[in-house]
Design a protein around this motif. Structure first.
Motif: not given
Length: 438
Positions: A193-197
């Protein structure tokens, strides 16, 4: 592609999503009708459930109002303003602003959900003062980071089952955070989530002709306009006394040091509010400066005051009628050992629309999910985190938790929920894969 997808989603939500107050009225009617039709409850019984439960969230309502008020007062203090402006200066482009506000919100929400809600919204306002960027997406990005909270340090479900004597201890024992918050599958979801969002939010940035901007003077408040004050009365001298403020504020901060360092206490909503309040008292330096900030802060609290009692009534109907349990039982009735975490996550996401409370949701779903996990031989800690992630996931659609953010930013739910809808589907896929395969 995401820009193309987000454009119709934004227009759809702007056209059809009502004010959060209308949303809660509709949910009240839906929950009541469903309890009568599905659970065979009488209208009188449902009305009594609703009325008796209407004020069950008064303590929580006050806590949420204080999250908004104390967080605003802290962020409007001169030192914190300068810090936020300094961090905001690292973003030089609209895309950079979107990335930065998403990262700040994710980090703050992972530490504590109340902290994340307020910091993300206030940081978005500071960025909007410096950079010309679509204000709707900027605030939506600040709110989207909130989806991570239940997999973080303040997740109410993993912290509940890690506490001695919790209400399901006889059934599952005490499960430490090493098996939930710090388990590989949960950390993998958080990392993804830290990468994608941030990237998804960046890719939804509208073209200039489709963007909605906000003027800097619309973002200013009374605390930005304070100047030197001429003191003519003894009462005014006390109102502008740094010594008076610090005689109360500094002992409050010492209490926090005692709480964390000597007594080994943790973060909860009361501690966060206490920390925000006493830091604000010290950093504003004078009672007058604090009171000016307070006056600005309370303007945005109307939605919390009027809507949270309705959600308490809805929760009472869902729980007491058996409707929430029936929904969960139906969704897990065709699950297997492998797929149970997914169906648990999905059911928790649906229940969260009506019961937007992590602790309340665990009380509803634990009696259903734990026997299912035991019967299928599924990992109980993973099932608990599936409920936790489901509770957090549909907050991207449920405006209940967005109220403090919207109040600070000066927007309406329809302004940001179109962007959040895109994030809903993308984060749902990531969390589902993480729960089943990581």
């Amino acid at each position: 592609m995401l820009k193309m997808i987000s454009r119709p989603a934004v227009k759809l939500v702007e056209r059809y999503l009502p004010d959060p107050y209308i949303f809660v009225l509709l949910l009240t009617i839906i929950a009541a009708v469903a309890a009568i039709a599905v659970e065979r409850q009488t209208p009188l019984a449902v009305m009594r459930m609703w009325g008796d439960g209407f004020w069950n969230l008064l303590t929580f309502s006050m806590q949420m109002l204080l999250v908004l008020v104390t967080g605003f007062m802290l962020a409007s203090s001169p030192p914190v303003k300068r810090l936020l402006q300094k961090i905001a200066s690292f973003a030089n482009t609209p895309g950079g602003a979107i990335l930065l506000v998403t990262y700040v919100s994710l980090i703050a929400s992972w530490i504590n959900w109340g902290f994340g809600l307020v910091v993300g919204a206030l940081f978005a306002k500071e960025l909007a003062k410096l950079i010309k960027v679509d204000y709707r997406l900027l605030v939506a990005s600040a709110y989207s980071g909130f989806v991570i909270w239940h997999g973080g340090l303040a997740g109410s479900i993993p912290l509940t089952i890690a506490t001695d004597g919790h209400f399901t201890a006889d059934q599952i024992g005490v499960i430490g955070t090493g098996s939930t918050i710090f388990a590989f599958f949960n950390l993998a979801i958080v990392a993804c989530l830290f990468i994608v969002m941030p990237l998804v939010n960046r890719m939804m940035l509208p073209d200039e002709k489709d963007s909605v901007y906000v003027e800097r003077d619309q973002l200013e408040d009374a605390t930005d306009e304070q100047g030197p004050m001429r003191i003519t009365r003894p009462a005014e001298r006390m109102e502008n006394s740094v010594i008076l403020a610090w005689m109360v504020g500094i002992p409050g901060l010492i209490f926090l040091l005692d709480h964390f360092l000597l007594r080994g206490g943790g973060l909860n909503l009361n501690v966060v509010n206490f920390m925000f309040l006493f830091l604000a008292i010290v950093l504003h330096r004078t009672p007058r400066s604090l009171l000016t900030s307070l006056h600005e802060a309370v303007k945005g609290g109307a939605g919390i005051v009027i809507q949270f009692p309705f959600y308490a009534g809805i929760m009472a109907i869902m729980i007491q009628s058996g409707l929430a349990a029936s929904m969960s039982e139906w969704l897990v009735s065709f699950a297997t050992e492998t797929s149970l975490p997914f169906w648990t996550f999905l059911s928790a996401g649906i229940v969260n629309l009506f019961v937007p409370s992590g602790g309340g949701q665990w009380a509803v779903q634990a009696p259903v999910m734990l026997p299912a996990a035991e019967a299928l031989g599924a990992d109980v800690s993973r099932i608990a985190m599936a409920v936790a992630w489901g509770d957090a996931w549909t907050n991207l659609l449920q405006p209940f938790w967005a109220l403090p953010v919207l109040a600070i930013a000066g927007l309406k739910a329809k302004d940001i929920m179109g962007f959040c809808l895109v994030q809903l589907f993308i984060t749902g896929a990531i969390i589902s894969v993480g729960l089943v395969w990581f």
